[in-house]
Design a protein around this motif. Structure first.
Motif, PDB file in Angstrom:
ATOM      1  N   GLY A  83       2.755  -8.258  12.003  1.00 12.43           N
ATOM      2  CA  GLY A  83       1.357  -7.871  11.882  1.00 12.43           C
ATOM      3  C   GLY A  83       1.193  -6.479  11.319  1.00 12.43           C
ATOM      4  N   GLU A  84      -0.017  -6.222  10.808  1.00 12.82           N
ATOM      5  CA  GLU A  84      -0.321  -4.902  10.281  1.00 12.82           C
ATOM      6  C   GLU A  84      -0.243  -3.863  11.387  1.00 12.82           C
ATOM      7  N   PRO A  85       0.123  -2.649  11.042  1.00 16.18           N
ATOM      8  CA  PRO A  85       0.207  -1.622  12.073  1.00 16.18           C
ATOM      9  C   PRO A  85      -1.160  -1.310  12.693  1.00 16.18           C
ATOM     10  N   LEU A  86      -1.133  -0.841  13.910  1.00 17.21           N
ATOM     11  CA  LEU A  86      -2.337  -0.336  14.560  1.00 17.21           C
ATOM     12  C   LEU A  86      -2.218   1.185  14.667  1.00 17.21           C
ATOM     13  N   SER A 118      13.391  -0.921   3.528  1.00 18.52           N
ATOM     14  CA  SER A 118      13.247  -2.246   4.108  1.00 18.52           C
ATOM     15  C   SER A 118      12.440  -2.201   5.396  1.00 18.52           C
ATOM     16  N   SER A 119      12.620  -1.112   6.199  1.00 15.70           N
ATOM     17  CA  SER A 119      11.877  -1.048   7.453  1.00 15.70           C
ATOM     18  C   SER A 119      10.399  -0.778   7.186  1.00 15.70           C
ATOM     19  N   SER A 120      10.087   0.040   6.169  1.00 17.23           N
ATOM     20  CA  SER A 120       8.677   0.316   5.910  1.00 17.23           C
ATOM     21  C   SER A 120       8.000  -0.912   5.309  1.00 17.23           C
ATOM     22  N   VAL A 121       8.731  -1.667   4.500  1.00 16.39           N
ATOM     23  CA  VAL A 121       8.165  -2.897   3.945  1.00 16.39           C
ATOM     24  C   VAL A 121       7.896  -3.895   5.069  1.00 16.39           C
ATOM     25  N   ALA A 122       8.888  -4.010   5.978  1.00 15.80           N
ATOM     26  CA  ALA A 122       8.741  -4.972   7.060  1.00 15.80           C
ATOM     27  C   ALA A 122       7.592  -4.585   7.986  1.00 15.80           C
ATOM     28  N   ALA A 123       7.407  -3.272   8.184  1.00 16.87           N
ATOM     29  CA  ALA A 123       6.382  -2.835   9.128  1.00 16.87           C
ATOM     30  C   ALA A 123       4.985  -3.169   8.623  1.00 16.87           C
ATOM     31  N   THR A 124       4.805  -3.222   7.311  1.00 15.51           N
ATOM     32  CA  THR A 124       3.476  -3.495   6.783  1.00 15.51           C
ATOM     33  C   THR A 124       3.308  -4.951   6.378  1.00 15.51           C
ATOM     34  N   SER A 125       4.345  -5.752   6.583  1.00 19.71           N
ATOM     35  CA  SER A 125       4.257  -7.164   6.218  1.00 19.71           C
ATOM     36  C   SER A 125       3.714  -7.976   7.381  1.00 19.71           C
ATOM     37  N   PRO A 126       2.646  -8.711   7.174  1.00 21.11           N
ATOM     38  CA  PRO A 126       2.068  -9.504   8.253  1.00 21.11           C
ATOM     39  C   PRO A 126       3.060 -10.487   8.864  1.00 21.11           C
ATOM     40  N   SER A 127       3.957 -11.008   8.039  1.00 14.91           N
ATOM     41  CA  SER A 127       4.901 -12.002   8.546  1.00 14.91           C
ATOM     42  C   SER A 127       5.924 -11.378   9.479  1.00 14.91           C
ATOM     43  N   GLU A 163       3.679   0.255  15.096  1.00 16.37           N
ATOM     44  CA  GLU A 163       4.246  -0.619  14.066  1.00 16.37           C
ATOM     45  C   GLU A 163       5.006  -1.758  14.723  1.00 16.37           C
ATOM     46  N   PHE A 164       4.612  -2.979  14.376  1.00 12.51           N
ATOM     47  CA  PHE A 164       5.186  -4.165  15.017  1.00 12.51           C
ATOM     48  C   PHE A 164       6.214  -4.780  14.085  1.00 12.51           C
ATOM     49  N   ASN A 165       7.423  -4.886  14.572  1.00 17.31           N
ATOM     50  CA  ASN A 165       8.506  -5.329  13.707  1.00 17.31           C
ATOM     51  C   ASN A 165       9.678  -5.780  14.563  1.00 17.31           C
ATOM     52  N   GLY A 166      10.208  -6.947  14.287  1.00 13.55           N
ATOM     53  CA  GLY A 166      11.419  -7.376  14.965  1.00 13.55           C
ATOM     54  C   GLY A 166      11.228  -7.733  16.430  1.00 13.55           C
TER      55      GLY A 166
END
Ligand SMILES: [Cu+2]
Length: 206
Positions: free
Chosen positions: A56-59, A44-53, A77-80
């Motif tokens: 955003g995409e990782p840098l 779930s964390s890897s899916v969320a990290a690559t999901s634009p919603s 990785e932008f998430n949460g």
């Protein structure tokens, strides 16, 4: 007397029952109690990290020494509502063992023997400017300050840290930004005063 004996018997037997009940419940359900959090956590964390919603995409960037040798990879990785920064060396023996200051610097340039925006004598990666400050932010710690990178005796290092001091859009805005590794760690010294040993312009992950 008979009552006393039976009371003692009861007291002795109760803990035994409690222990056996505890161990039997452990034996019967270790997989159902420990597996789901581990199994559901990483996908779930890897899916969320690559999901634009989800932010955003990782840098990413590659930290390179002034002579061009690749030192480490870095991922953002932008998430949460925060960013997870992962830095990993790709070659042992380049970095000196110990703690190295690690920061996001204000300008996305990684030029050996360059002059700082404020002028002065040239030096490695000086054109990347000072530590990044997000719009409206002043003071310490500066927005671009990250946890230091601890390098092992063989020159290898691996760091995962998080911060909510800047966003993905902010890293890419204007002149962009650069991830900088210093020769040493001085928590109470501005980044400009420390030698810069590796630099990478932060951009889209390839
Ligand atoms: Cu710095």
């Amino acid at each position: 007397m008979i009552k006393l004996i039976s009371a003692v018997t009861l007291l002795v037997s109760l803990p035994v029952m409690a222990v056996s009940a505890c161990s039997s419940s452990k034996n019967s359900s270790p997989q159902t109690s420990t597996t789901p959090p581990v199994a559901s956590g990483s996908p779930s964390s890897s899916v969320a990290a690559t999901s634009p919603s989800a932010g955003g995409e990782p840098l990413a960037t590659e930290l390179k020494a002034p002579d061009g040798r690749q030192v480490a990879t870095a991922a953002f990785e932008f998430n949460g509502g925060y960013v997870t920064v992962t830095v990993k060396t790709v070659a042992a023996g380049i970095l000196a063992p110990g703690f190295h200051g690690l920061h996001v610097h204000a300008i996305g340039k990684c030029e050996p023997n360059s002059v700082a925006p404020t002028g002065g004598p040239p030096g490695n990666f000086l054109s990347a400017g000072g530590h990044y400050q997000a719009p409206g932010h002043t003071g310490m710690p500066e927005s671009g300050d990250l946890t230091s990178l601890e390098v092992r005796q063989d020159g290898s290092a691996y760091l995962v840290t998080t911060t909510d001091a800047f966003t993905r859009d902010q890293l890419l805005a204007g002149d962009k930004t650069a991830l900088m590794l210093h020769d040493a760690e001085h928590a109470d010294m501005p980044g400009m005063a420390m030698d810069r040993v590796a630099c990478g312009v932060i951009g889209a992950a390839s």
